[in-house]
Design an enzyme around this catalytic site. Structure first.
Site, PDB file in Angstrom:
ATOM      1  N   LEU A   1       0.806  -1.220   0.000  1.00 32.20           N
ATOM      2  CA  LEU A   1       0.000   0.000   0.000  1.00 32.20           C
ATOM      3  C   LEU A   1       0.841   1.274   0.000  1.00 32.20           C
ATOM      4  O   LEU A   1       0.324   2.357  -0.260  1.00 32.20           O
ATOM      5  CB  LEU A   1      -0.949   0.006   1.195  1.00 32.20           C
ATOM      6  CG  LEU A   1      -2.050  -1.051   1.151  1.00 32.20           C
ATOM      7  CD1 LEU A   1      -2.860  -1.026   2.435  1.00 32.20           C
ATOM      8  CD2 LEU A   1      -2.939  -0.857  -0.049  1.00 32.20           C
TER       9      LEU A   1
ATOM     10  N   GLY B   1       2.895   2.449  -2.097  1.00 33.09           N
ATOM     11  CA  GLY B   1       2.867   3.151  -3.369  1.00 33.09           C
ATOM     12  C   GLY B   1       1.615   2.916  -4.181  1.00 33.09           C
ATOM     13  O   GLY B   1       1.560   3.240  -5.360  1.00 33.09           O
ATOM     14  N   HIS B   2       0.586   2.359  -3.557  1.00 30.47           N
ATOM     15  CA  HIS B   2      -0.622   1.982  -4.321  1.00 30.47           C
ATOM     16  C   HIS B   2      -1.872   2.441  -3.577  1.00 30.47           C
ATOM     17  O   HIS B   2      -2.605   1.594  -3.048  1.00 30.47           O
ATOM     18  CB  HIS B   2      -0.654   0.468  -4.500  1.00 30.47           C
ATOM     19  CG  HIS B   2      -1.586  -0.009  -5.570  1.00 30.47           C
ATOM     20  ND1 HIS B   2      -2.893  -0.352  -5.339  1.00 30.47           N
ATOM     21  CD2 HIS B   2      -1.395  -0.210  -6.887  1.00 30.47           C
ATOM     22  CE1 HIS B   2      -3.458  -0.764  -6.462  1.00 30.47           C
ATOM     23  NE2 HIS B   2      -2.567  -0.684  -7.410  1.00 30.47           N
ATOM     24  N   PHE B   3      -2.217   3.558  -3.431  1.00 29.88           N
ATOM     25  CA  PHE B   3      -1.630   4.795  -3.923  1.00 29.88           C
ATOM     26  C   PHE B   3      -1.402   5.689  -2.722  1.00 29.88           C
ATOM     27  O   PHE B   3      -2.189   5.629  -1.784  1.00 29.88           O
ATOM     28  CB  PHE B   3      -2.567   5.453  -4.924  1.00 29.88           C
ATOM     29  CG  PHE B   3      -2.815   4.586  -6.135  1.00 29.88           C
ATOM     30  CD1 PHE B   3      -1.951   4.639  -7.225  1.00 29.88           C
ATOM     31  CD2 PHE B   3      -3.881   3.695  -6.184  1.00 29.88           C
ATOM     32  CE1 PHE B   3      -2.165   3.850  -8.343  1.00 29.88           C
ATOM     33  CE2 PHE B   3      -4.097   2.895  -7.299  1.00 29.88           C
ATOM     34  CZ  PHE B   3      -3.237   2.971  -8.378  1.00 29.88           C
TER      35      PHE B   3
ATOM     36  N   ILE C   1      -5.318   1.708  -1.979  1.00 29.89           N
ATOM     37  CA  ILE C   1      -6.175   0.655  -2.525  1.00 29.89           C
ATOM     38  C   ILE C   1      -5.337  -0.609  -2.589  1.00 29.89           C
ATOM     39  O   ILE C   1      -4.234  -0.608  -3.130  1.00 29.89           O
ATOM     40  CB  ILE C   1      -6.702   1.016  -3.930  1.00 29.89           C
ATOM     41  CG1 ILE C   1      -7.583   2.270  -3.863  1.00 29.89           C
ATOM     42  CG2 ILE C   1      -7.488  -0.154  -4.526  1.00 29.89           C
ATOM     43  CD1 ILE C   1      -8.018   2.784  -5.217  1.00 29.89           C
TER      44      ILE C   1
END
Length: 165
Positions: free
Chosen positions: A59, A61-63, A68
Site C-alpha cells: 500500500l 505506493g498503491h496509492f 487501494i
C-alpha cells in the site's frame, strides 16, 4: 438405511489459525496473505479470511494519496486458498513438487482498502491428483469485491527442466 434430512446433524466447521495454515503453504513473510481458514470441506470448498492492514508494504505506493489494495495481491490470496484446498483434497505437496497457476479469469468490482476483512469463498469445480479448477468470490462486509475462476497444476521440479537457481 440413511437418516431423513431433518435428522442429519449439520457438519461441524473446520478451521485453521495462521500457524497451521502456514504449514500448507511454501510461501513465507511477506508473501503469506491469508490470516485464517474459516471453514473447509476437502474436495468441495474452503472459506478464508485476509485482514488488510494500512501497514502492508504494497500500500506504500498503491496509492499514496488513497490506499487501494492491489488486485494482484488479492489474486495471490485466492491462489493460496486454492493451494490449501487442493492439498487437503488430494495430498500434501512432496518435497520436489510445486503448484503452478494454470489459468486465471478474474473480475474485481470494488476497491479493497485498509481495515477491510476480505472473505474468500472458493469452490472446487474439478479435481484430479495433479490438476484442480476452482471458482472464488471475494467479499467485504457481505458485498462482492471480486470473482475469479482458475486452475492449479501440481508439478515435480524435475519435470520442469533445468533451474537457474
Amino acid at each position: 438405511m440413511s437418516l431423513p434430512e431433518s435428522d442429519k446433524q449439520p457438519r461441524a466447521q473446520r478451521t485453521m489459525g495462521f500457524t497451521e495454515l502456514k504449514t500448507w503453504l511454501r510461501h513465507r513473510h511477506p508473501m503469506v496473505y491469508l490470516d485464517r481458514v474459516l471453514d473447509y470441506e476437502p474436495g468441495v470448498q474452503i472459506k478464508t479470511l485476509m485482514a488488510v492492514s494500512g501497514q502492508t508494504d504494497a500500500l506504500a505506493g498503491h496509492f499514496p494519496e488513497r490506499a487501494i489494495y492491489p488486485a494482484s495481491h488479492l489474486m495471490q490470496a485466492i491462489s493460496q486458498s486454492a493451494i490449501i484446498l487442493f492439498q487437503l483434497s488430494t495430498s500434501r505437496l512432496a518435497g520436489d513438487e510445486v503448484t503452478l497457476v494454470g489459468s486465471i479469469k478474474s473480475r474485481f468490482t470494488r476497491p479493497v482498502v485498509p481495515g477491510d476483512l476480505v472473505i474468500f469463498q472458493l469452490d472446487c469445480e474439478s479435481l484430479r491428483p495433479d490438476f484442480f479448477t476452482f471458482s472464488c468470490r471475494a467479499t467485504v462486509d457481505g458485498r462482492s469485491v471480486g470473482m475469479l475462476k482458475g486452475s492449479l497444476v501440481r508439478k515435480s521440479l524435475a519435470d520442469l527442466g533445468e533451474h537457474l537457481w
